[in-house]
Design a protein around this motif. Structure first.
Motif, PDB file in Angstrom:
ATOM      1  N   LEU A   1      -8.321  33.035  76.899  1.00 28.62           N
ATOM      2  CA  LEU A   1      -8.015  34.439  77.147  1.00 28.62           C
ATOM      3  C   LEU A   1      -8.164  34.679  78.638  1.00 28.62           C
ATOM      4  O   LEU A   1      -9.216  34.369  79.214  1.00 28.62           O
ATOM      5  N   ASN A   2      -7.114  35.185  79.241  1.00 31.81           N
ATOM      6  CA  ASN A   2      -7.104  35.450  80.685  1.00 31.81           C
ATOM      7  C   ASN A   2      -7.479  34.213  81.494  1.00 31.81           C
ATOM      8  O   ASN A   2      -8.250  34.278  82.446  1.00 31.81           O
ATOM      9  N   GLY A   3      -6.991  33.054  81.063  1.00 29.40           N
ATOM     10  CA  GLY A   3      -7.211  31.811  81.796  1.00 29.40           C
ATOM     11  C   GLY A   3      -8.555  31.152  81.550  1.00 29.40           C
ATOM     12  O   GLY A   3      -8.831  30.094  82.110  1.00 29.40           O
ATOM     13  N   GLU A   4      -9.420  31.752  80.744  1.00 29.99           N
ATOM     14  CA  GLU A   4     -10.729  31.173  80.471  1.00 29.99           C
ATOM     15  C   GLU A   4     -10.819  30.775  79.004  1.00 29.99           C
ATOM     16  O   GLU A   4     -10.260  31.436  78.140  1.00 29.99           O
ATOM     17  N   GLY A   5     -11.519  29.669  78.746  1.00 24.68           N
ATOM     18  CA  GLY A   5     -11.693  29.227  77.372  1.00 24.68           C
ATOM     19  C   GLY A   5     -11.976  27.744  77.327  1.00 24.68           C
ATOM     20  O   GLY A   5     -12.428  27.151  78.304  1.00 24.68           O
ATOM     21  N   ALA A   6     -11.668  27.144  76.175  1.00 26.51           N
ATOM     22  CA  ALA A   6     -11.960  25.724  76.002  1.00 26.51           C
ATOM     23  C   ALA A   6     -11.065  25.138  74.917  1.00 26.51           C
ATOM     24  O   ALA A   6     -10.431  25.854  74.149  1.00 26.51           O
ATOM     25  N   ARG A   7     -11.054  23.805  74.885  1.00 24.45           N
ATOM     26  CA  ARG A   7     -10.314  23.063  73.868  1.00 24.45           C
ATOM     27  C   ARG A   7     -11.215  21.955  73.365  1.00 24.45           C
ATOM     28  O   ARG A   7     -12.184  21.572  74.033  1.00 24.45           O
ATOM     29  N   ALA A   8     -10.893  21.453  72.156  1.00 24.25           N
ATOM     30  CA  ALA A   8     -11.691  20.366  71.592  1.00 24.25           C
ATOM     31  C   ALA A   8     -10.843  19.551  70.629  1.00 24.25           C
ATOM     32  O   ALA A   8      -9.897  20.066  70.027  1.00 24.25           O
ATOM     33  N   LYS A   9     -11.207  18.284  70.504  1.00 29.34           N
ATOM     34  CA  LYS A   9     -10.581  17.383  69.543  1.00 29.34           C
ATOM     35  C   LYS A   9     -11.703  16.787  68.707  1.00 29.34           C
ATOM     36  O   LYS A   9     -12.737  16.392  69.249  1.00 29.34           O
ATOM     37  N   ALA A  10     -11.495  16.739  67.369  1.00 31.60           N
ATOM     38  CA  ALA A  10     -12.530  16.225  66.476  1.00 31.60           C
ATOM     39  C   ALA A  10     -11.974  15.116  65.598  1.00 31.60           C
ATOM     40  O   ALA A  10     -10.809  15.137  65.201  1.00 31.60           O
ATOM     41  N   GLU A  11     -12.848  14.150  65.294  1.00 29.94           N
ATOM     42  CA  GLU A  11     -12.537  13.043  64.386  1.00 29.94           C
ATOM     43  C   GLU A  11     -12.971  13.485  62.984  1.00 29.94           C
ATOM     44  O   GLU A  11     -14.133  13.837  62.770  1.00 29.94           O
ATOM     45  N   VAL A  12     -12.033  13.469  62.038  1.00 26.68           N
ATOM     46  CA  VAL A  12     -12.292  13.936  60.672  1.00 26.68           C
ATOM     47  C   VAL A  12     -13.381  13.087  60.004  1.00 26.68           C
ATOM     48  O   VAL A  12     -13.347  11.858  60.081  1.00 26.68           O
ATOM     49  N   ASP A  13     -14.345  13.763  59.341  1.00 25.72           N
ATOM     50  CA  ASP A  13     -15.361  13.039  58.572  1.00 25.72           C
ATOM     51  C   ASP A  13     -15.458  13.534  57.123  1.00 25.72           C
ATOM     52  O   ASP A  13     -16.242  13.012  56.341  1.00 25.72           O
ATOM     53  N   CYS A  14     -14.645  14.528  56.752  1.00 25.11           N
ATOM     54  CA  CYS A  14     -14.593  14.991  55.373  1.00 25.11           C
ATOM     55  C   CYS A  14     -13.362  15.871  55.189  1.00 25.11           C
ATOM     56  O   CYS A  14     -13.007  16.638  56.090  1.00 25.11           O
ATOM     57  N   LEU A  15     -12.719  15.744  54.033  1.00 27.71           N
ATOM     58  CA  LEU A  15     -11.573  16.590  53.692  1.00 27.71           C
ATOM     59  C   LEU A  15     -11.620  16.885  52.205  1.00 27.71           C
ATOM     60  O   LEU A  15     -11.617  15.970  51.381  1.00 27.71           O
ATOM     61  N   LEU A  16     -11.691  18.172  51.873  1.00 33.65           N
ATOM     62  CA  LEU A  16     -11.621  18.639  50.491  1.00 33.65           C
ATOM     63  C   LEU A  16     -10.483  19.639  50.391  1.00 33.65           C
ATOM     64  O   LEU A  16     -10.378  20.533  51.238  1.00 33.65           O
ATOM     65  N   THR A  17      -9.639  19.488  49.394  1.00 30.59           N
ATOM     66  CA  THR A  17      -8.554  20.435  49.183  1.00 30.59           C
ATOM     67  C   THR A  17      -8.520  20.835  47.715  1.00 30.59           C
ATOM     68  O   THR A  17      -8.919  20.073  46.843  1.00 30.59           O
ATOM     69  N   GLY A  18      -8.044  22.032  47.477  1.00 28.46           N
ATOM     70  CA  GLY A  18      -7.871  22.518  46.119  1.00 28.46           C
ATOM     71  C   GLY A  18      -6.753  23.532  46.126  1.00 28.46           C
ATOM     72  O   GLY A  18      -6.821  24.524  46.849  1.00 28.46           O
ATOM     73  N   GLY A  19      -5.696  23.240  45.373  1.00 25.27           N
ATOM     74  CA  GLY A  19      -4.537  24.131  45.411  1.00 25.27           C
ATOM     75  C   GLY A  19      -3.993  24.184  46.823  1.00 25.27           C
ATOM     76  O   GLY A  19      -3.697  23.159  47.428  1.00 25.27           O
ATOM     77  N   ASP A  20      -3.924  25.371  47.395  1.00 22.78           N
ATOM     78  CA  ASP A  20      -3.377  25.531  48.744  1.00 22.78           C
ATOM     79  C   ASP A  20      -4.454  25.817  49.793  1.00 22.78           C
ATOM     80  O   ASP A  20      -4.180  26.338  50.856  1.00 22.78           O
ATOM     81  N   VAL A  21      -5.709  25.451  49.484  1.00 16.90           N
ATOM     82  CA  VAL A  21      -6.822  25.641  50.423  1.00 16.90           C
ATOM     83  C   VAL A  21      -7.409  24.281  50.792  1.00 16.90           C
ATOM     84  O   VAL A  21      -7.561  23.411  49.938  1.00 16.90           O
ATOM     85  N   ALA A  22      -7.718  24.107  52.069  1.00 16.98           N
ATOM     86  CA  ALA A  22      -8.332  22.865  52.549  1.00 16.98           C
ATOM     87  C   ALA A  22      -9.546  23.197  53.410  1.00 16.98           C
ATOM     88  O   ALA A  22      -9.526  24.168  54.168  1.00 16.98           O
TER      89      ALA A  22
END
Length: 181
Positions: free
Chosen positions: A84-105
């Motif tokens: 926002l207004n040129g300030e902020g951050a970004r990140a990348k994460a390595e997946v360690d768990c994934l649960l899905t049900g119907g259309d929710v993850a």
């Protein structure tokens, strides 16, 4: 008489084509068909904020069919950024768990790269509700504060998908998990 013969020959040819095509498809080698993933979350979207924040989430998370009974064996990455207004951050994460049900993850991962001081090595979680053109999203730090602060988060923990995706940007796709119960 000639017309009846032509019609019969044409019908016979169409029937023969349909039968041989169907037989060829039915007898194809099964080992060449890709097996369905046990679960997946993919896609990218921007979140809507009335103040004009630039917030983006991208997912490429998968649980292989052979790992159907263990969502902790999920693989992949996800990325997020907030400016926002040129300030902020970004990140990348390595997946360690994934649960899905119907259309929710719900996916969690450990941050491997970030320009937010103190964020690397910390676990975060994200929830996606795949609603077609009206996807929603939530994230663990909505309740716990900055991803760089607070106690260690357990795997596959996040918040309800309370954020709205900016119109025209959501293309999340959830492959529902079907555990053997």
């Amino acid at each position: 008489m000639k017309r009846r013969t032509m019609t019969a020959a044409l019908c016979a040819a169409l029937l023969l084509t349909a039968v041989t095509t169907g037989a060829a498809v039915a007898s194809g080698p099964h080992e060449e068909r890709p097996s369905r993933e046990a679960a997946a979350l993919t896609g990218t979207a921007e979140l809507y904020r009335s103040a004009g924040d630039d917030i983006t989430f991208s997912f490429d998370a998968h649980l292989a069919a052979v790992d159907n009974d263990d969502p902790l064996k999920a693989t992949g990455t996800f990325e997020f950024s907030h400016y926002l207004n040129g300030e902020g951050a970004r990140a990348k994460a390595e997946v360690d768990c994934l649960l899905t049900g119907g259309d929710v993850a719900v996916v969690s991962g450990v941050i491997t790269d970030s320009d937010l001081p103190g964020a690397e090595g910390r676990r975060v979680g994200v929830t996606v509700h795949d609603l077609g053109r009206h996807d929603r999203l939530g994230y663990s730090w909505a309740a716990t504060g900055s991803p760089a602060e607070g106690a260690e988060l357990p795997r596959c923990v996040s918040s309800a998908p309370f954020e709205k995706v900016r119109k025209g940007t959501g293309d999340f796709e959830v492959v529902p998990w079907q555990p053997r119960l």
